[in-house]
Scaffold this motif. Structure first.
Motif, PDB file in Angstrom:
ATOM      1  N   THR A   7       0.849  -1.184   0.000  1.00 35.42           N
ATOM      2  CA  THR A   7       0.000   0.000   0.000  1.00 35.42           C
ATOM      3  C   THR A   7       0.894   1.247   0.000  1.00 35.42           C
ATOM      4  OG1 THR A   7      -0.056   0.177   2.406  1.00 35.42           O
ATOM      5  CG2 THR A   7      -1.736  -1.224   1.373  1.00 35.42           C
ATOM      6  N   PRO A   8       0.327   2.413  -0.298  1.00 36.28           N
ATOM      7  CA  PRO A   8       1.106   3.646  -0.188  1.00 36.28           C
ATOM      8  C   PRO A   8       1.652   3.857   1.228  1.00 36.28           C
ATOM      9  CG  PRO A   8      -0.827   4.044  -1.512  1.00 36.28           C
ATOM     10  CD  PRO A   8      -0.963   2.652  -0.951  1.00 36.28           C
ATOM     11  N   ALA A   9       0.906   3.432   2.240  1.00 37.13           N
ATOM     12  CA  ALA A   9       1.394   3.548   3.621  1.00 37.13           C
ATOM     13  C   ALA A   9       2.622   2.668   3.844  1.00 37.13           C
ATOM     14  CB  ALA A   9       0.289   3.170   4.601  1.00 37.13           C
ATOM     15  N   LEU A  14       8.593   2.524   4.339  1.00 34.68           N
ATOM     16  CA  LEU A  14       9.866   2.125   3.742  1.00 34.68           C
ATOM     17  C   LEU A  14      10.764   3.341   3.530  1.00 34.68           C
ATOM     18  CD1 LEU A  14      11.523  -0.181   2.361  1.00 34.68           C
ATOM     19  CD2 LEU A  14      10.399   0.479   0.239  1.00 34.68           C
ATOM     20  N   PHE A  15      10.194   4.457   3.076  1.00 39.66           N
ATOM     21  CA  PHE A  15      10.968   5.675   2.838  1.00 39.66           C
ATOM     22  C   PHE A  15      11.363   6.345   4.142  1.00 39.66           C
ATOM     23  CE2 PHE A  15       8.624   6.203  -1.449  1.00 39.66           C
ATOM     24  CZ  PHE A  15       9.488   5.302  -2.044  1.00 39.66           C
ATOM     25  N   GLY A  16      10.552   6.186   5.175  1.00 40.50           N
ATOM     26  CA  GLY A  16      10.870   6.725   6.487  1.00 40.50           C
ATOM     27  C   GLY A  16      10.754   8.241   6.556  1.00 40.50           C
ATOM     28  N   ALA A  21       1.531   8.574   3.414  1.00 43.98           N
ATOM     29  CA  ALA A  21       0.890   7.879   2.292  1.00 43.98           C
ATOM     30  C   ALA A  21       0.411   8.895   1.255  1.00 43.98           C
ATOM     31  CB  ALA A  21      -0.265   7.030   2.785  1.00 43.98           C
ATOM     32  N   ARG A  22      -0.052  10.059   1.698  1.00 42.53           N
ATOM     33  CA  ARG A  22      -0.511  11.115   0.779  1.00 42.53           C
ATOM     34  C   ARG A  22       0.638  11.597  -0.102  1.00 42.53           C
ATOM     35  NH1 ARG A  22      -4.658  11.792  -1.663  1.00 42.53           N
ATOM     36  NH2 ARG A  22      -3.372  12.331  -3.390  1.00 42.53           N
ATOM     37  N   ILE A  52      11.050   1.909  -8.783  1.00 39.80           N
ATOM     38  CA  ILE A  52      10.911   3.267  -8.252  1.00 39.80           C
ATOM     39  C   ILE A  52      12.186   3.678  -7.526  1.00 39.80           C
ATOM     40  CG2 ILE A  52       9.712   4.643  -6.494  1.00 39.80           C
ATOM     41  CD1 ILE A  52       7.161   2.987  -7.268  1.00 39.80           C
ATOM     42  N   LEU A  53      12.705   2.790  -6.683  1.00 45.07           N
ATOM     43  CA  LEU A  53      13.916   3.103  -5.943  1.00 45.07           C
ATOM     44  C   LEU A  53      15.110   3.290  -6.869  1.00 45.07           C
ATOM     45  CD1 LEU A  53      13.557   0.734  -2.861  1.00 45.07           C
ATOM     46  CD2 LEU A  53      13.229   3.214  -2.953  1.00 45.07           C
TER      47      LEU A  53
END
Length: 81
Positions: A7-9, A14-16, A21-22, A52-53
């Motif tokens: 999910t976006p959340a 993961l990105f921290g 999520a928005r 993406i990464l």
């Protein structure tokens, strides 16, 4: 499609940092990130997260270059990377 759908959340975790999520959903639209749309929800496969990464990872002082797609000019390829 193998693996779990994130999910976006999940990506925000993961990105921290201050990532929400928005923000992930806004970045998806802004940068044209690949995703899986399930009804009205957005999900990401493990392969898409890796893509993406790789697209947004900085190597030394240069950003990792995105592959040139067919029909792109060199200028549009630079903007895409």
């Amino acid at each position: 499609m193998a693996g779990r759908l994130r999910t976006p959340a999940d990506l925000a975790d993961l990105f921290g940092g201050e990532t929400t999520a928005r923000k992930v959903l806004d970045w998806r639209r802004e940068y044209g990130w690949p995703c899986v749309e399930v009804g009205r929800t957005i999900r990401f496969t493990d392969e898409q997260v890796a893509e993406i990464l790789a697209k947004h990872t900085v190597i030394g002082e240069q950003k990792a270059s995105a592959p040139i797609l067919g029909g792109q000019t060199s200028r549009s390829a630079r903007r895409a990377s």
